[in-house]
Write an enzyme that holds these catalytic residues in place. Structure first.
Site, PDB file in Angstrom:
ATOM      1  N   SER A 532       0.635  -1.134  -0.094  1.00  0.00           N
ATOM      2  CA  SER A 532      -0.002   0.064   0.015  1.00  0.00           C
ATOM      3  C   SER A 532       0.877   1.052  -0.058  1.00  0.00           C
ATOM      4  O   SER A 532       1.708   1.404  -1.061  1.00  0.00           O
ATOM      5  CB  SER A 532      -1.019  -0.071   1.301  1.00  0.00           C
ATOM      6  OG  SER A 532      -2.120   0.926   1.130  1.00  0.00           O
ATOM      7  N   ASP A 617      -9.897  -4.053  -5.218  1.00  0.00           N
ATOM      8  CA  ASP A 617      -9.492  -3.035  -4.170  1.00  0.00           C
ATOM      9  C   ASP A 617      -9.989  -1.676  -4.236  1.00  0.00           C
ATOM     10  O   ASP A 617      -9.786  -0.810  -5.062  1.00  0.00           O
ATOM     11  CB  ASP A 617      -7.807  -3.070  -4.368  1.00  0.00           C
ATOM     12  CG  ASP A 617      -6.840  -2.459  -3.336  1.00  0.00           C
ATOM     13  OD1 ASP A 617      -7.766  -1.836  -2.449  1.00  0.00           O
ATOM     14  OD2 ASP A 617      -5.720  -2.448  -3.016  1.00  0.00           O
ATOM     15  N   HIS A 652      -7.921  -5.225  -1.070  1.00  0.00           N
ATOM     16  CA  HIS A 652      -6.505  -4.462  -0.566  1.00  0.00           C
ATOM     17  C   HIS A 652      -5.585  -5.651   0.285  1.00  0.00           C
ATOM     18  O   HIS A 652      -4.643  -5.503   0.007  1.00  0.00           O
ATOM     19  CB  HIS A 652      -6.873  -3.419   0.171  1.00  0.00           C
ATOM     20  CG  HIS A 652      -5.535  -2.461   0.259  1.00  0.00           C
ATOM     21  ND1 HIS A 652      -5.008  -1.857  -0.597  1.00  0.00           N
ATOM     22  CD2 HIS A 652      -5.118  -2.158   1.567  1.00  0.00           C
ATOM     23  CE1 HIS A 652      -4.070  -1.075  -0.224  1.00  0.00           C
ATOM     24  NE2 HIS A 652      -4.187  -1.260   1.085  1.00  0.00           N
TER      25      HIS A 652
END
Length: 679
Positions: A532, A617, A652
């Site tokens: 991320s 995501d 995610h």
């Protein structure tokens, strides 16, 4: 099987802002409904599978090795709540936990409340969101997501009949019960996954009749609903990255009106804890590292706040938890977490000590208010996750459970250390490392360094049994606690955001150079990873110092910084302006463009790279890693492998379920070991 990598066609799209022109050749990959986009992602997956085919036996070996260390039939430490003991357990061959309870004693018959395995049947992805028992322990509210898009549907279960109530409520976030056992308060998310409305729901009624209590119109604020641990008050919290606002409501009067504690003021953050007739308020008002205040519940407006714990420049106050006669205080000092205990009746205070050079502690499940027992979690890079019960009066701690690591794990065979790297401006950057004690430190050891450095998030020094697969093969693991996190206090965070974001990347590079200079590894054996915003970290540093690393893994990386934050139709974009800056402002635009990984790909040699993405995501859209990979393919001058692996049915967090998650880790480890030529 020979497979050539897919070539993404260029369809130039011109961005113009502040007199600057950016040409985006791969903007078309944002068109999720375009069959050519899906075909391209699948072609990348096929290529990745082909390039990794020679590691399949290694992947299998790693998976079986990691699985063999897990006690598949396992039980969490039961905790007392009301007249019941609640716990979860897992079974061999089943991917998800089973939620259970027993009445009054642990010898009582088991009652299964919710079996996540049954709920997950027929789904490619499954995630349990909230799980909350009603105050009378007769009802359960829970939410689930089956796509990875983090859009949860709320359900209500009668625990006596095990029948679901007829209504279900989609697109929910946090939720909690009123004390009448019939009223549920829940936050609803908007089209871009922002919790923005608070509703009051009456059990058994259609959600269409739910009463809207609050609508947060500011796109930079999130809305959350919770209940104090005393169960006396409901708290409606509204917050951006830098500002807070809290309303409270007597939980025994669920049809009442929420009352404001302190109006929002830009830059002022605060959160609430309740004890009898007092609210404790943790705030940064004239206190960079936060301070603790108190105010009467009868009139908690700011003019009635009084100081309980003063601000300290060297101690970051992170949270407090109130018990009947104790305050438990969580802070960080010198980069390490601490727990302090203050007895309210005497104001005496003591600290709970921890023996290792690097570790992590956290509050565990403590639903009871009238108790002198604190349950907390402890772990380190060599100590498996452990649950302790600590008597706040006698100061005696008892280990209730240490997560078993099968296969004869002996922690004395491993060592952890805390090092320091010195940045160019003199900042001392903590480095945590772990390795086998019999390591032949020869300056060429394979080393994997990871970091995060954003949002003030601390990278925890926690144990992972999966890492043993690397440690036992002679790999050194390092965590760089770089600026942008809060390991050394709030200033450590502020020095790694906005127009000082480059410190995050420079610190990481300095840590890498320090490890090389100290003889832990060399450039041919140093790999990095991050997910991320940690993927942004990876992307930025391989642009700035590609010569420094042998390989890199970027998991769901946030790499198209300027484009994403300018697009307020995307989840999280507006709220991100308080973390990265607003690129509509010229200074921020050019600063962000200067480090954005996608914007700075050049015709040069890069390390071997594995990039992962999730099609669903909602936090980092799949097209960011896809575009980045396509641009790297077109420009890089080396022959190092570049792989894009997109999970077509997840978001995610990657695959759901413990077995599929282990397979993902085995794939990533096989990629690294292959680059290190460790077979």
């Amino acid at each position: 099987m020979k497979q050539s990598y897919p070539i993404a066609p260029k369809h130039p799209y011109v961005h113009q802002l502040h007199g600057d022109e950016r040409i985006d050749d791969y903007s078309w990959l944002r068109e999720r409904d375009n069959p050519e986009v899906i075909a391209y992602l699948e072609a990348e997956n096929t290529y990745t599978e082909a390039r990794m085919q020679h590691t399949e036996s290694l992947q299998t070996q790693l998976y079986e090795e990691m699985l063999s260390r897990i006690q598949e039939d396992d039980l969490s430490v039961p905790y007392r709540y009301g007249e019941f003991y609640y716990y979860t357990r897992t079974e061999t061959g089943k991917a998800y936990p089973i939620h259970c309870r027993k009445y009054q004693t642990l010898d009582a018959p088991e009652e299964i409340l919710l079996d996540q395995n049954q709920l997950a049947e027929g789904t490619e992805y499954f995630s349990l969101g909230g799980f909350e028992i009603s105050p009378n322990h007769q009802l359960l509210a829970y939410s689930i997501d089956t796509t990875g898009a983090e859009r949860y549907t709320l359900f209500f279960l009668d625990l006596a009949t095990h029948q679901l109530y007829p209504e279900s409520i989609p697109d929910t976030a946090s939720f909690t019960w009123g004390n009448d056992n019939q009223t549920v308060f829940y936050a609803q998310i908007d089209a871009v996954n922002r919790p923005y409305k608070l509703f009051r729901h009456q059990l058994g009624q259609s959600a269409e009749s739910d009463q809207l209590l609050f609508h947060e119109a500011d796109d930079s604020y999130f809305l959350g609903i919770d209940k104090t641990r005393s169960e006396a008050y409901l708290l409606l919290s509204l917050g951006s990255n830098i500002t807070s606002e809290v309303y409270y409501l007597d939980a025994n009067d669920p049809n009442g009106e929420f009352r404001l504690i302190r109006p929002r003021e830009t830059g002022i953050e605060y959160e609430i804890e309740h004890h009898t007739d007092t609210f404790y308020i943790l705030t940064n008002d004239n206190a960079l590292n936060f301070k603790l205040m108190q105010a009467p519940v009868s009139n908690p407006s700011v003019e009635h706040w009084k100081t309980v714990i003063e601000h300290h420049e060297d101690v970051f106050l992170m949270g407090v938890s109130a018990f009947a006669d104790h305050l438990v205080i969580y802070d960080r000092e010198s980069g390490l977490p601490n727990i302090r205990v203050r007895k309210l009746s005497t104001q005496e205070e003591h600290r709970i000590s921890f023996p290792e050079p690097t570790y992590e502690v956290s509050e565990s499940i403590n639903p009871e208010f009238n108790t002198q027992i604190l349950r907390f979690g402890y772990t380190s890079l060599v100590t498996p996750s452990s649950i302790f019960e600590y008597n706040l009066d006698t100061q005696i701690r008892e280990l209730k459970k240490e997560t078993p690591v099968l296969g004869g794990y002996d922690r004395t065979q491993y060592k952890s250390e805390r090092l320091e790297a010195i940045a160019a401006d003199g900042a001392k950057i903590p480095l945590s490392i772990v390795y086998r004690g019999d390591l032949d430190r020869n300056g060429r050891n394979p080393l994997l360094m990871t970091g995060y450095g954003s949002y003030g998030v601390n990278y925890p020094d926690v144990f992972s049994s999966t890492r043993l697969a690397l440690l036992d093969r002679g790999v050194v693991l390092a965590i760089a606690h770089i600026r942008g996190g809060s390991e050394l206090g709030r200033k450590w965070y502020l020095d790694g955001k906005f127009l000082q974001k480059q410190n995050t990347f420079s610190d990481f590079i300095t840590c890498a150079e320090t490890l090389i200079q100290a003889g832990w590894t060399d450039r041919d054996h140093l790999a990095i990873s991050g997910g991320s915003a940690g993927g942004l970290l990876v992307g930025a540093v391989i642009n700035q110092r590609p010569d420094l690393f042998r390989a890199a893994i970027a998991q769901v990386p946030f790499v198209d910084v300027v484009t994403t934050i300018l697009d307020t139709s995307l989840p999280l974009s507006a709220i991100e302006w308080e973390e990265w800056g607003n690129p509509n402002e010229r200074e921020f635009y050019f600063y962000m463009k200067g480090y954005s990984p996608y914007d700075n790909v050049e015709a040069k040699a890069y390390p071997a790279l594995l990039v992962t993405a999730g099609l669903n995501d909602p936090r980092v859209s799949y097209w960011e890693p896809a575009k980045w990979t396509a641009k790297l393919r077109a420009l890089k001058t080396d022959t190092n492998v570049l792989l894009l692996k997109t999970n077509m049915g997840a978001g995610h967090g990657g695959a759901s379920g413990r077995y599929e998650r282990l397979k993902e880790i085995a794939f990533e480890y096989a990629f690294l070991l292959d680059q290190w030529k460790i077979t």
